[in-house]
Design a protein around this motif. Structure first.
Motif, PDB file in Angstrom:
ATOM      1  N   ASP A   1       0.803  -1.258  -0.085  1.00 13.52           N
ATOM      2  CA  ASP A   1       0.188  -0.026   0.020  1.00 13.52           C
ATOM      3  C   ASP A   1       0.796   1.304   0.074  1.00 13.52           C
ATOM      4  O   ASP A   1       0.342   2.310  -0.268  1.00 13.52           O
ATOM      5  CB  ASP A   1      -0.910  -0.056   1.343  1.00 13.52           C
TER       6      ASP A   1
ATOM      7  N   SER B   1      -1.709   5.605  -5.204  1.00 13.60           N
ATOM      8  CA  SER B   1      -1.701   4.759  -4.063  1.00 13.60           C
ATOM      9  C   SER B   1      -2.094   5.371  -3.038  1.00 13.60           C
ATOM     10  O   SER B   1      -2.273   6.639  -2.766  1.00 13.60           O
ATOM     11  CB  SER B   1       0.065   4.345  -3.868  1.00 13.60           C
ATOM     12  N   PRO B   2      -2.562   4.533  -1.894  1.00 13.44           N
ATOM     13  CA  PRO B   2      -3.168   5.136  -0.854  1.00 13.44           C
ATOM     14  C   PRO B   2      -2.232   5.625   0.248  1.00 13.44           C
ATOM     15  O   PRO B   2      -2.641   6.526   1.003  1.00 13.44           O
ATOM     16  CB  PRO B   2      -4.100   3.734  -0.024  1.00 13.44           C
TER      17      PRO B   2
ATOM     18  N   VAL C   1      -9.549   4.324  -2.531  1.00 17.80           N
ATOM     19  CA  VAL C   1      -9.255   2.745  -2.284  1.00 17.80           C
ATOM     20  C   VAL C   1     -10.228   2.086  -1.624  1.00 17.80           C
ATOM     21  O   VAL C   1     -10.541   2.446  -0.402  1.00 17.80           O
ATOM     22  CB  VAL C   1      -8.040   2.246  -1.493  1.00 17.80           C
TER      23      VAL C   1
ATOM     24  N   SER D   1      -6.210   7.653   3.855  1.00 22.70           N
ATOM     25  CA  SER D   1      -5.079   7.775   2.931  1.00 22.70           C
ATOM     26  C   SER D   1      -4.020   8.451   3.486  1.00 22.70           C
ATOM     27  O   SER D   1      -4.352   9.458   4.575  1.00 22.70           O
ATOM     28  CB  SER D   1      -5.713   8.510   1.863  1.00 22.70           C
TER      29      SER D   1
END
Length: 401
Positions: free
Chosen positions: A276, A339-340, A367, A373
């Motif tokens: 992640d 991406s988170p 996500v 996030s």
């Protein structure tokens, strides 16, 4: 279930006016790549052959994944869509032409990228054919008008479709001329460009913080995204946003500091898996130092960094969005990805600020199944050290007010 599209994205996907040459300008997180790959899938479902191009080798892998996902929705055969970088495509053209007996002369001067484009042009002029029903270009701000016209004259079928999407605010290579009316005319654009200026990727407070950074530190007119009033309707539930700003006193410590922040995120947030988290550094020595720090803490790292240029190229070719490890990348090679959780290392050059903004906008708050996030900025530029409270608290105060 089919994903929901914003009004502007739907316009890109449907092409209601059947325009042959279209341009899209959009800000980070506005859904440009998503709309482009959905258009590719729609064309494939109609039985068309599609070429999807970008500048960076790593982005081609991400675009391929998006295309496959959209092809499932449209019932299309993903084999009808070719996703690759522009220079890789030119190299394949030159090799295939040589197999067909058309061999290009080696240019006397220039780097390999310059030479391979020139050779591709030569074999096309000599009669080699490699045509597609549609050519779609992502991160078009990295393309020159000459490259575009090479595709327009020799690669797309005469009655085929072309689409270019671009974001001038993250133009990092000094190539873009898409704001020049003369260049647009020369490139075959006859219709107004579609403007996608709403952010759907990031939570509103992340948008506010990154917008404040852009307007404060990027020279020129930074085009920053608007907060979309239909964001939840389009992308569904949004995760919250955790922001942190760390200043380091010595630029030599930047890579290690980035690595330590990655480790801190993973240790303090058990819901985060290594896959992640992405860290982005401008320089390879910083990226390698960060990787060593992360691996020493027991976490795997999948990265593109190397001191050897050939090894860098090989690593970029293997870089994959679904790798089960922390991902480390240069900012240039991560454009178009998301991406988170993102950790950004900011060096001290003027260009570092634009690179930092491009990195910050890679965070995704959409996500599924994630509550938060994360964006961490590790800053080595003393001229920006005082921005920390604005970055961490300013957006929160704006929401409360």
């Amino acid at each position: 279930a089919p994903v929901r599209l914003s009004e502007k994205a739907r316009q890109v996907v449907d092409n209601p006016g059947t325009t042959r040459v279209r341009g899209v300008s959009g800000t980070a997180g506005s859904g440009k790549s998503f709309a482009l790959t959905a258009r590719a899938a729609r064309l494939a479902a109609e039985g068309r052959s599609v070429l999807v191009l970008c500048f960076n080798l790593t982005l081609a892998n991400h675009l391929r994944r998006l295309v496959v996902e959209r092809c499932v929705e449209y019932g299309a055969n993903p084999a009808r869509v070719t996703c690759t970088s522009f220079h890789t495509f030119c190299s394949r053209v030159v090799d295939d032409a040589a197999q067909a007996g058309i061999v290009a002369d080696e240019p006397a001067r220039g780097t390999w990228p310059m030479k391979i484009i020139a050779k591709a042009g030569d074999v096309f002029e000599a009669g080699f054919e490699r045509r597609f029903d549609a050519v779609l270009v992502d991160e078009g701000q990295d393309f020159t008008v000459d490259w575009w016209n090479l595709l327009r004259h020799h690669v797309v079928h005469p009655d085929g479709e072309m689409l270019l999407v671009a974001d001038a605010t993250v133009e990092l290579y000094g190539k873009s001329t898409w704001d020049d009316p003369g260049a647009l005319d020369a490139a075959g654009f006859t219709e107004p460009w579609i403007r996608m200026n709403r952010s759907y990727r990031m939570a509103p407070d992340l948008v506010r913080s990154t917008n404040e950074f852009a307007t404060s530190f990027i020279a020129g007119d930074a085009v920053v995204p608007e907060i979309a009033d239909d964001q939840v309707a389009v992308v569904g539930r949004l995760a919250g946003a955790d922001r942190a700003w760390r200043n380091v006193e010595r630029v030599a410590d930047l890579g290690v500091a980035v690595g330590r922040e990655v480790v801190r995120l993973l240790q303090e947030h058990p819901d985060l898996a290594p896959r992640d988290v992405v860290y982005l550094c401008e320089y390879h020595h910083d990226g390698l130092a960060a990787a060593a720090e992360i691996e020493a803490a027991g976490y795997p790292v999948h990265h593109v960094y190397s001191r050897d240029p050939d090894e860098r190229h090989r690593r970029k070719g293997r870089f994959w969005p679904d790798a089960d490890a922390v991902k480390g990348c240069t900012v240039h090679s991560f454009k178009g990805w998301e991406s988170p959780a993102v950790v950004v290392g900011v060096a001290m050059e003027e260009r570092s600020r634009r690179l930092a903004y491009a990195s910050m906008t890679r965070v995704s708050s959409t996500v599924v199944g994630r509550d938060t996030s994360h964006l961490v900025v590790v800053n080595a530029d003393p001229r920006m050290a005082d921005f920390q409270p604005t970055f961490e608290l300013g957006a929160v105060l704006a929401v409360k007010s």
